[in-house]
Each structure stands twice: as C-alpha cells, then as structure tokens.
Design a protein around this motif. Structure first.
Motif, PDB file in Angstrom:
ATOM      1  N   LYS A  27       3.085   9.832  -3.391  1.00 44.32           N
ATOM      2  CA  LYS A  27       3.895   8.619  -3.270  1.00 44.32           C
ATOM      3  C   LYS A  27       3.240   7.382  -2.875  1.00 44.32           C
ATOM      4  CE  LYS A  27       8.234   7.297  -0.791  1.00 44.32           C
ATOM      5  NZ  LYS A  27       7.971   5.783  -0.804  1.00 44.32           N
ATOM      6  N   PHE A  28       2.285   7.289  -2.023  1.00 44.53           N
ATOM      7  CA  PHE A  28       1.381   6.156  -1.862  1.00 44.53           C
ATOM      8  C   PHE A  28       0.627   5.557  -3.051  1.00 44.53           C
ATOM      9  CE2 PHE A  28      -2.679   4.340  -0.946  1.00 44.53           C
ATOM     10  CZ  PHE A  28      -2.342   3.050  -0.074  1.00 44.53           C
ATOM     11  N   GLU A  29       0.048   6.582  -3.756  1.00 46.84           N
ATOM     12  CA  GLU A  29      -0.594   5.996  -4.846  1.00 46.84           C
ATOM     13  C   GLU A  29       0.170   5.537  -6.183  1.00 46.84           C
ATOM     14  OE1 GLU A  29      -3.256   9.261  -6.175  1.00 46.84           O
ATOM     15  OE2 GLU A  29      -4.255   9.324  -4.349  1.00 46.84           O
TER      16      GLU A  29
ATOM     17  N   LEU B 187      -3.243   6.904   6.065  1.00 44.51           N
ATOM     18  CA  LEU B 187      -1.702   7.614   5.775  1.00 44.51           C
ATOM     19  C   LEU B 187      -1.453   8.391   7.082  1.00 44.51           C
ATOM     20  CD1 LEU B 187      -1.936   8.915   2.290  1.00 44.51           C
ATOM     21  CD2 LEU B 187      -1.146   6.512   2.953  1.00 44.51           C
ATOM     22  N   LEU B 188      -0.355   8.535   7.301  1.00 41.09           N
ATOM     23  CA  LEU B 188       0.102   9.398   8.487  1.00 41.09           C
ATOM     24  C   LEU B 188      -0.525  10.850   8.308  1.00 41.09           C
ATOM     25  CD1 LEU B 188       3.742   7.983   8.805  1.00 41.09           C
ATOM     26  CD2 LEU B 188       2.029   7.721  10.590  1.00 41.09           C
ATOM     27  N   GLN B 189      -0.199  11.183   7.099  1.00 38.48           N
ATOM     28  CA  GLN B 189      -0.615  12.718   6.890  1.00 38.48           C
ATOM     29  C   GLN B 189      -1.453  12.766   5.655  1.00 38.48           C
ATOM     30  OE1 GLN B 189       2.757  15.129   6.668  1.00 38.48           O
ATOM     31  NE2 GLN B 189       3.319  15.122   8.757  1.00 38.48           N
TER      32      GLN B 189
ATOM     33  N   ASN C 136       5.730  -1.912   3.443  1.00 36.33           N
ATOM     34  CA  ASN C 136       6.735  -1.307   3.345  1.00 36.33           C
ATOM     35  C   ASN C 136       6.631  -0.070   2.762  1.00 36.33           C
ATOM     36  OD1 ASN C 136       8.830  -3.157   4.482  1.00 36.33           O
ATOM     37  ND2 ASN C 136       8.779  -4.770   2.629  1.00 36.33           N
ATOM     38  N   ILE C 137       5.464   0.518   2.375  1.00 35.38           N
ATOM     39  CA  ILE C 137       5.183   1.851   1.528  1.00 35.38           C
ATOM     40  C   ILE C 137       5.026   2.717   2.984  1.00 35.38           C
ATOM     41  CG2 ILE C 137       3.479   3.120   0.660  1.00 35.38           C
ATOM     42  CD1 ILE C 137       2.563   0.516  -0.946  1.00 35.38           C
TER      43      ILE C 137
ATOM     44  N   VAL D 115       1.394   2.052  -4.835  1.00 33.47           N
ATOM     45  CA  VAL D 115       0.289   0.814  -4.731  1.00 33.47           C
ATOM     46  C   VAL D 115      -0.107   0.599  -6.279  1.00 33.47           C
ATOM     47  CG1 VAL D 115      -2.012   2.425  -4.510  1.00 33.47           C
ATOM     48  CG2 VAL D 115      -1.533   0.217  -3.201  1.00 33.47           C
ATOM     49  N   ALA D 116       0.101   1.535  -7.008  1.00 31.67           N
ATOM     50  CA  ALA D 116      -0.319   1.268  -8.543  1.00 31.67           C
ATOM     51  C   ALA D 116       0.472   0.332  -9.087  1.00 31.67           C
ATOM     52  CB  ALA D 116      -0.382   2.560  -9.439  1.00 31.67           C
ATOM     53  N   ASN D 117       1.791   0.096  -8.653  1.00 37.05           N
ATOM     54  CA  ASN D 117       2.789  -0.927  -9.056  1.00 37.05           C
ATOM     55  C   ASN D 117       2.524  -2.587  -8.260  1.00 37.05           C
ATOM     56  OD1 ASN D 117       4.109   0.849 -10.922  1.00 37.05           O
ATOM     57  ND2 ASN D 117       5.019   1.876  -9.081  1.00 37.05           N
TER      58      ASN D 117
END
Length: 152
Positions: free
Chosen positions: A83-85, A73-75, A128-129, A88-90
């Motif tokens: 948000k990432f989790e 991740l960037l940060q 795209n995430i 990605v869960a979807n």
C-alpha cells in the motif's frame, strides 16, 4: 548476446549524449552507420538501454528544493509495504523511492519549489499515507555530484 568493448564505448557515448547521430557514433567507434544502428537495436532489445530521456534543469522549472526523507512504517507486513509503495509511486513530488535495510524502511527523494511547498507536501500528501510511523527529512544545501551515467 556477446557484450564487448565496443558496446561499452557505445553505451558511454549514449550516456553522455543520447542525441548523437548514428553517423557521429560510427565515426567515434570506427564502425559503419549500419553497424552502430544494429548494435543500438541489440542493446535496446536485450534491456541494456531501457529508455531515452531529457534531463531537466530543476532550477529553470522552479523546483530547486531537494529533500531526502527517511520513512518508517508501523509494520513490515506485506499489505503495509504494498500500500505504501503504491501510494508513494503516485506522488509527483517524489522522484525516487528506495526500500532500505537499517533504521528506516524507505528513502524518498523529493523535489519541490521551497520549504513552504515541502511543508504542504508533508502535511497534505505524505503524512496522509496510512501506516507511516515516522519521517526524518534532510534538505540539500548544494549538489556536490549529480550524474545519471553508470560507470562500468
């Protein structure tokens, strides 16, 4: 709850084949059918058994291509991680996602049809995430060991 050697054996039998009847399990454990039923209910209630599933042959359903993706991740802010989790869960292609320590932040196990399908997944979905800094993908050549059974 007291967790004893019989419970261990019972869980091992259920991990081998959860469709065994209580009668079969009772015979293996030298218990009554009622005692087996009660032990299973106790193990379910206490959270030892989370759920029962069917393990599907990935080749038979046309998804033999397994890829492991490292994600940076960037940060590491709370918002980026959450948000990432969530996103990605979807993603249906992602079977497993682990938050890691070390050089990469996440490890994904991805299951798709072939290299073209993986490319499409990467281009249209994963990249795209927002907040992904980099990815590193490794393709499975062959399964050496694959089990869902937990040894204890």
């Amino acid at each position: 709850m007291i967790f004893d050697a019989t419970d261990r054996k019972l869980l091992n039998y259920l991990q081998e084949d959860s469709k065994r009847t209580n009668k079969e399990l009772a015979n293996k454990l030298d218990l009554s059918v009622t005692a087996v039923f009660e032990r299973i209910k106790k193990l379910e209630k206490e959270g030892f058994i989370e759920k029962y599933v069917a393990l599907i042959n990935k080749d038979k359903i046309g998804k033999p291509f397994v890829v492991f993706c490292h994600i940076k991740l960037l940060q590491h802010s709370h918002d980026y991680v959450v948000k990432f989790e969530r996103e990605v869960a979807n993603l249906n292609e992602v079977l497993e996602c682990y938050h890691l320590s070390g050089d990469y932040d996440y490890l994904l196990k991805v299951l798709v049809e072939d290299m073209a399908a993986f490319r499409e997944f990467m281009v249209k979905k994963l990249t795209n995430i927002n907040h992904i800094s980099s990815t590193h993908s490794m393709f499975v050549i062959s399964d050496v060991k694959h089990t869902t059974a937990i040894s204890f």
